[in-house]
Design a protein around this motif. Structure first.
Motif, PDB file in Angstrom:
ATOM      1  N   SER A  41      11.494   7.615   7.210  1.00 18.16           N
ATOM      2  CA  SER A  41      10.222   7.174   7.642  1.00 18.16           C
ATOM      3  C   SER A  41       9.241   6.604   6.571  1.00 18.16           C
ATOM      4  CB  SER A  41       9.591   8.214   8.446  1.00 18.16           C
ATOM      5  OG  SER A  41       9.189   9.468   7.601  1.00 18.16           O
ATOM      6  N   ALA A  44       7.946   3.036   6.484  1.00 18.36           N
ATOM      7  CA  ALA A  44       7.093   2.757   7.527  1.00 18.36           C
ATOM      8  C   ALA A  44       5.725   3.489   7.246  1.00 18.36           C
ATOM      9  CB  ALA A  44       7.807   3.144   9.007  1.00 18.36           C
ATOM     10  N   TYR A  71       5.145  -3.144   9.167  1.00 20.96           N
ATOM     11  CA  TYR A  71       5.337  -1.855  10.087  1.00 20.96           C
ATOM     12  C   TYR A  71       6.213  -2.241  11.518  1.00 20.96           C
ATOM     13  CZ  TYR A  71       4.495   2.020  13.344  1.00 20.96           C
ATOM     14  OH  TYR A  71       4.638   2.873  14.605  1.00 20.96           O
ATOM     15  N   LEU A  74       9.827  -2.689  10.425  1.00 19.37           N
ATOM     16  CA  LEU A  74      10.533  -1.573   9.983  1.00 19.37           C
ATOM     17  C   LEU A  74      10.802  -0.452  11.146  1.00 19.37           C
ATOM     18  CD1 LEU A  74       8.470  -0.667   6.827  1.00 19.37           C
ATOM     19  CD2 LEU A  74      10.811  -1.242   6.799  1.00 19.37           C
ATOM     20  N   THR A  75      10.022  -0.608  12.152  1.00 17.40           N
ATOM     21  CA  THR A  75      10.265   0.319  13.187  1.00 17.40           C
ATOM     22  C   THR A  75      10.794  -0.242  14.476  1.00 17.40           C
ATOM     23  OG1 THR A  75       7.803  -0.108  14.073  1.00 17.40           O
ATOM     24  CG2 THR A  75       8.345   1.871  12.426  1.00 17.40           C
TER      25      THR A  75
END
Length: 77
Positions: A41, A44, A71, A74-75
């Motif tokens: 994580s 992010a 973001y 990435l998610t």
């Protein structure tokens, strides 16, 4: 959705809807979350912090928009 990103998106849509104090608190909270995060994580959380920081340090709104998009990529969000 990440609460820090949500606030930045709200600010991007309407800068008058979020106070400078809210942006500052958001930036600090995002920084603490980034510092506490680890593993997969990390990228992010860095994007979250960068977006929160860019919104706080306005007038760099374009930079905040860039980090929100990073973001989301990435998610997958």
């Amino acid at each position: 959705m990440n609460e820090h990103i949500s606030l930045v998106k709200k600010w991007l849509n309407d800068p008058d809807s979020v106070s400078q104090t809210e942006l500052e608190y958001n930036r600090v909270a995002a920084y603490r979350a980034r510092a506490a995060a680890g593993g997969s994580s990390a990228h992010a959380t860095d994007a979250v912090y960068q977006a929160a920081h860019a919104a706080y340090a306005a007038p760099y709104g374009a930079s905040a928009d860039y980090w929100v998009k990073q973001y989301e990529e990435l998610t997958n969000g």
